[in-house]
Design an enzyme around this catalytic site. Structure first.
Site, short mmCIF file in Angstrom:
data_model
loop_
_atom_site.label_atom_id
_atom_site.label_comp_id
_atom_site.label_asym_id
_atom_site.label_seq_id
_atom_site.Cartn_x
_atom_site.Cartn_y
_atom_site.Cartn_z
N GLU A 123 0.86 -1.19 0.00
CA GLU A 123 0.00 0.00 0.00
C GLU A 123 0.90 1.24 0.00
OE1 GLU A 123 -3.38 1.07 0.00
OE2 GLU A 123 -2.29 2.97 0.00
N VAL A 156 1.81 -1.44 -6.56
CA VAL A 156 1.94 -2.48 -7.60
C VAL A 156 1.81 -1.80 -8.96
CG1 VAL A 156 0.82 -4.49 -8.64
CG2 VAL A 156 1.12 -4.37 -6.17
N CYS A 183 -19.85 3.97 -2.83
CA CYS A 183 -20.94 4.55 -2.04
C CYS A 183 -21.90 5.33 -2.94
CB CYS A 183 -20.42 5.43 -0.92
SG CYS A 183 -21.76 5.85 0.21
N THR A 239 -20.10 -0.62 -1.09
CA THR A 239 -20.12 0.06 0.20
C THR A 239 -19.23 -0.67 1.20
OG1 THR A 239 -21.92 -1.26 1.15
CG2 THR A 239 -22.57 0.62 -0.19
N CYS A 241 -26.53 0.95 2.95
CA CYS A 241 -26.23 2.35 2.69
C CYS A 241 -27.04 3.24 3.63
CB CYS A 241 -26.58 2.65 1.22
SG CYS A 241 -26.20 4.32 0.75
C1 UQ1 Z 1 -21.74 -1.70 8.52
O1 UQ1 Z 1 -21.49 -2.84 8.91
C2 UQ1 Z 1 -20.70 -0.77 8.37
O2 UQ1 Z 1 -19.41 -1.12 8.69
C3 UQ1 Z 1 -18.82 -0.58 9.77
C4 UQ1 Z 1 -20.95 0.50 7.91
O3 UQ1 Z 1 -19.90 1.33 7.84
C5 UQ1 Z 1 -19.81 2.39 7.09
C6 UQ1 Z 1 -22.29 0.88 7.56
O4 UQ1 Z 1 -22.52 2.01 7.14
C7 UQ1 Z 1 -23.35 -0.06 7.73
C8 UQ1 Z 1 -24.74 0.37 7.39
C9 UQ1 Z 1 -23.08 -1.32 8.19
C10 UQ1 Z 1 -24.19 -2.33 8.42
C11 UQ1 Z 1 -24.47 -2.48 9.88
C12 UQ1 Z 1 -25.67 -2.46 10.48
C13 UQ1 Z 1 -25.74 -2.55 11.97
C14 UQ1 Z 1 -26.93 -2.30 9.75
#
Ligand code: UQ1
Length: 450
Positions: free
Chosen positions: A62, A105, A190, A335, A369
């Site tokens: 990294e 890399v 996202c 996400t 999300c």
């Molecule tokens: C999640 O696990 C997560 O990771 C830390 C996020 O981080 C940005 C989230 O935004 C979301 C929605 C989740 C999902 C977790 C739950 C409790 C719905």
């Protein structure tokens, strides 16, 4: 399993004596993790817990010194959090038991089980996990780079670590005119964020008495406001209630910062272009995989994404290569919550593969999300590959809720820094199962009566 190859040369001139040393390393490891973002960190942490007795079994490559918790960028743009709270040193988040190579890399050689780095080093692996994420292609949009450099331009973006902290000031500068927000014609990390910043800006102008003089337009390349009907319905309702104009299939193709104009193409009718004057332009830049990955067609599909099996996360041509996060072809929403689920599946499948067993773990496309619709309001969308809602909590998450906003603002960052980067957060599946068990009266009774 460590060897060093050295070669040196020196240049002598009449006036000066130059001595240059070229030092090329050749390293070997059991598992190579390419990328130290969310996906790379989580995997490296899980793996180095497993292989903690064997030094340098896990190598992470990294180049960046800094690690950002990017889900906070929307709240930073909305003036709710500051950049500092989203940032830690890479050293502090990468597992100490893994070896960090601070390099990039530049070339994958999967048939030789090795990669080359920009220093000219060669890293050989038994297994490789590709977790390179997506790059922001700022240069692909004419006018964008010069507009972002000009502090007076009123063009901004929550997507860049170097641009996000200027967004709120630009929102505050708006007194009237068109405020334009965009979503590009590429995959987006996202994909909820380009509209979350619309809602935060709208609420700010409403609270500050400027709303009636500002025309808000969200121009998205997508054919829908959101991919899951339940949440799309809720978001259309928010936009109608708050007079936010949404144009679908509308793609930003040029910015003319000198004239404060933005040009959009209609993706259903390429001859049709619309030019808007703006008093604010929030840009979600085009995105794609890093060049080193993109240019290796043995590893990628035609769009440059690492071609993995969407269930097992194993590469479809090289069975010692796996991938997760934003750089792969899995058709989930990109996400952080998706990465949490993927990390568990990938880890278990890889362990089975190393043990010579059949891989039995399968990723169902879970992504989530938190759609912040204003300070204090959030619709927590959760769904899978079939775009079916898979909600964790025993209440309707399609509503704007304060509790979900607190999760987004305070709880998820805590989970991230304390659990996820340490390899100890696999997403909320276990909680969803528990809540659904408790929700069903029959199940509760059956547990009690057992
Ligand atoms: C999640 O696990 C997560 O990771 C830390 C996020 O981080 C940005 C989230 O935004 C979301 C929605 C989740 C999902 C977790 C739950 C409790 C719905």
């Amino acid at each position: 399993m460590y060897s060093t190859m050295r070669s040196s040369s020196s240049l002598v001139s009449k006036v000066q004596h130059f001595s240059m040393t070229f030092r090329q390393l050749h390293q070997c490891c059991k598992i190579l993790v390419v990328g130290g973002g969310t996906a790379g960190c989580a995997m490296a942490a899980k793996l180095s817990q497993k292989f903690d007795k064997t030094p340098n079994h896990v190598i992470v490559i990294e180049p960046s010194e800094v690690h950002y918790y990017q889900p906070l960028f929307t709240l930073i743009g909305g003036g709710i959090k500051d950049l500092e709270s989203s940032r830690k040193s890479m050293k502090s988040v990468l597992p100490q038991k893994a070896q960090w190579i601070k390099d990039k890399v530049v070339c994958f050689q999967p048939s030789e089980n090795q990669v080359k780095t920009s220093n000219g080093d060669t890293i050989q692996y038994e297994y490789m996990i590709v977790a390179m994420g997506m790059d922001l292609y700022w240069d692909k949009l004419p006018g964008l780079q010069e507009a972002l450099k000009d502090p007076k331009s009123q063009v901004c973006s929550i997507y860049g670590a170097h641009t996000v902290s200027k967004v709120f000031d630009k929102i505050k500068n708006v007194k009237s005119g068109n405020a334009l927000f965009t979503f590009p014609n590429t995959p987006v990390k996202c994909p909820g964020a380009p509209q979350k910043i619309v809602y935060l800006a709208e609420e700010f102008w409403s609270k500050n008495g400027k709303r009636k003089d500002v025309c808000i337009v969200y121009n998205t390349s997508l054919p829908v406001i959101f991919g899951v009907k339940k949440y799309a319905d809720a978001l259309w309702d928010v936009c109608k209630r708050r007079s936010i104009n949404v144009n679908l299939r509308s793609n930003l193709i040029e910015i003319r910062p000198d004239r404060k104009e933005a040009v959009f193409e209609d993706l259903d009718n390429s001859d049709k272009k619309s030019t808007y004057e703006y008093s604010l332009l929030h840009v979600t830049p085009p995105m794609g995989t890093p060049v080193a990955l993109k240019q290796n067609c043995e590893l990628t599909n035609a769009s440059g994404f690492l071609e993995v099996n969407p269930k097992t996360l194993q590469h479809i041509r090289y069975n010692n290569i796996y991938g997760l996060g934003d750089c792969t072809t899995t058709p989930n929403s990109k996400t952080m919550a998706a990465i949490a689920s993927q990390s568990k599946v990938l880890y278990n499948n890889l362990m089975q593969r190393i043990a010579g067993e059949e891989m039995t773990w399968s990723y169902n496309g879970y992504a989530s999300c938190p759609l912040v619709t204003g300070p204090g309001k959030c619709i927590l969308a959760e769904f899978d590959y079939n775009l079916t809602p898979t909600e964790t909590f025993p209440f309707d998450q399609g509503k704007e809720l304060y509790s979900m906003y607190l999760l987004k603002k305070d709880v998820f960052p805590f989970i991230y820094w304390n659990l996820m980067v340490k390899g100890n957060w696999n997403g909320p599946e276990a909680y969803r199962k528990l809540f659904s068990l408790l929700k069903s009266k029959d199940n509760v009774n059956s547990i009690i009566n057992k």
